[in-house]
Motif scaffolding. Structure first.
Motif, short mmCIF file in Angstrom:
data_model
loop_
_atom_site.label_atom_id
_atom_site.label_comp_id
_atom_site.label_asym_id
_atom_site.label_seq_id
_atom_site.Cartn_x
_atom_site.Cartn_y
_atom_site.Cartn_z
N MET A 91 0.83 -1.20 0.00
CA MET A 91 0.00 0.00 0.00
C MET A 91 0.87 1.26 0.00
SD MET A 91 -3.23 0.65 -0.14
CE MET A 91 -3.98 -0.83 0.56
N LEU A 92 0.54 2.19 -0.88
CA LEU A 92 1.28 3.45 -0.96
C LEU A 92 0.85 4.38 0.17
CD1 LEU A 92 3.33 5.10 -2.63
CD2 LEU A 92 1.38 6.06 -3.87
N SER A 131 0.48 -0.69 -4.60
CA SER A 131 -0.96 -0.51 -4.77
C SER A 131 -1.35 0.85 -4.19
CB SER A 131 -1.72 -1.62 -4.02
OG SER A 131 -3.10 -1.31 -3.93
N ILE A 132 -2.35 1.50 -4.78
CA ILE A 132 -2.82 2.77 -4.21
C ILE A 132 -4.13 2.59 -3.45
CG2 ILE A 132 -1.64 4.17 -5.95
CD1 ILE A 132 -4.45 4.67 -7.20
N LEU A 142 -3.39 5.41 -13.79
CA LEU A 142 -3.76 6.35 -12.72
C LEU A 142 -2.88 6.15 -11.48
CD1 LEU A 142 -7.65 6.48 -12.98
CD2 LEU A 142 -6.03 8.28 -13.56
N PRO A 143 -2.61 4.92 -11.05
CA PRO A 143 -1.66 4.74 -9.95
C PRO A 143 -0.27 5.30 -10.26
CG PRO A 143 -2.96 2.76 -10.21
CD PRO A 143 -3.29 3.66 -11.38
N ALA A 144 0.17 5.16 -11.50
CA ALA A 144 1.48 5.70 -11.89
C ALA A 144 1.50 7.22 -11.76
CB ALA A 144 1.83 5.29 -13.32
N ALA A 150 3.01 12.45 -6.22
CA ALA A 150 3.39 12.42 -4.81
C ALA A 150 4.90 12.53 -4.63
CB ALA A 150 2.88 11.14 -4.15
N MET A 151 5.67 11.84 -5.46
CA MET A 151 7.13 11.88 -5.34
C MET A 151 7.69 13.22 -5.81
SD MET A 151 8.40 8.06 -6.44
CE MET A 151 10.12 8.52 -6.14
#
Length: 215
Positions: A91-92, A131-132, A142-144, A150-151
Motif C-alpha cells: 500500500m502506498l 498498490s494505491i 492512474l496509480p502511476a 506524490a514523489m
C-alpha cells in the motif's frame, strides 16, 4: 528525478503531466517524465501484447515478450527500480513516498492492463509492487500518475517553497496525521466565521490551535 512509464496508452498521461506543477518542474529540468508505448516492442505482426491465460478463465494477460524487451531497453539509460502498479502490491503511503524519493533519482513505472501481466516478468524484472488502494482499476496508469505526483512534490524546487510539503497531511512533522483545517478571506462567509485565534496574529497560539486540530 526521472520517471520512465511503460504503458499501452501513453496518451493518457499527456494532459496531466503537461499542466501546473509537473509542467513547470519539467520546463525547469527538475524532473523528467518519459512515456513509452509497450506495443512498439511487440514482435507480433499486429503489435499484439496480450493473450489468453493458461488454465482458462475470463480476461486476457499481457504477454512477456513486449514487456521484457521494453524494460531491458529502458534500463540501458534508467538504472532505477522497476515498479509495477498492482492491487496486490504494498500500500502506498506518504512514508513510502518519502522513502522512495530519498532512495531513488530514477524510476521505471510499469502499467499493467487486462487481468494483469505474465508472472514471469514480475519474478524476474519487477523490483517493487505498489498498490494505491484496495480496489481495482482498468490499468496502472492512474496509480502511476499518483506516484509521480506524490514523489515530485518532495523534489527540491518543484513546489514554490520547499517547506510547502513539510506540513502536508500524513507528513512526519504532523505525526502522520491529517492536516489541520484551512481558512482564507473573507473572515465571515454567510455567517460562518474563521476561528478567532487565526486572526489574532499570535503565532504561538496559532501553532497550538493547528496542532490540536490535526485530524
Amino acid at each position: 528525478m526521472r520517471f520512465d512509464i511503460l504503458t499501452i496508452f501513453p496518451e493518457i498521461f499527456d494532459s496531466y503531466i503537461n499542466e501546473s506543477i509537473l509542467k513547470r518542474a519539467q520546463e525547469n529540468k527538475i524532473i523528467t517524465i518519459n512515456t513509452h508505448d509497450i506495443r512498439k516492442f511487440s514482435k507480433n505482426k499486429h503489435k499484439k501484447v496480450d493473450d489468453m491465460p493458461y488454465g482458462g478463465g475470463a480476461g486476457m494477460v499481457m504477454t512477456p515478450q513486449p514487456l521484457y524487451d521494453a524494460i531491458k531497453h529502458i534500463k540501458k539509460t534508467n538504472k532505477g527500480p522497476v515498479i509495477f502498479l498492482t492491487p496486490s502490491g504494498e500500500m502506498l503511503t506518504q512514508s513510502k513516498v518519502e522513502k522512495l524519493s530519498k532512495k531513488y533519482s530514477e524510476i521505471i513505472l510499469l502499467c499493467g492492463r487486462y487481468e494483469g501481466i505474465d508472472q514471469r516478468i514480475i519474478e524476474t524484472l519487477v523490483d517493487i509492487e505498489i498498490s494505491i488502494g484496495k480496489y481495482v482499476l482498468t490499468g496502472g496508469e492512474l496509480p502511476a500518475l499518483t506516484l509521480i505526483d506524490a514523489m515530485s512534490r518532495l523534489v527540491p524546487g518543484v513546489l514554490g517553497k520547499d517547506e510547502s510539503h513539510e506540513e502536508d497531511s500524513f507528513s512526519k512533522s504532523l505525526d502522520r496525521k491529517k492536516e489541520y483545517p484551512h481558512y482564507t478571506r473573507p473572515a465571515n462567509f454567510k455567517g460562518a466565521k474563521v476561528p478567532e485565534v487565526l486572526l489574532s496574529g499570535d503565532h504561538k497560539k496559532i501553532a497550538a490551535w493547528r496542532k490540536k486540530n490535526l485530524r
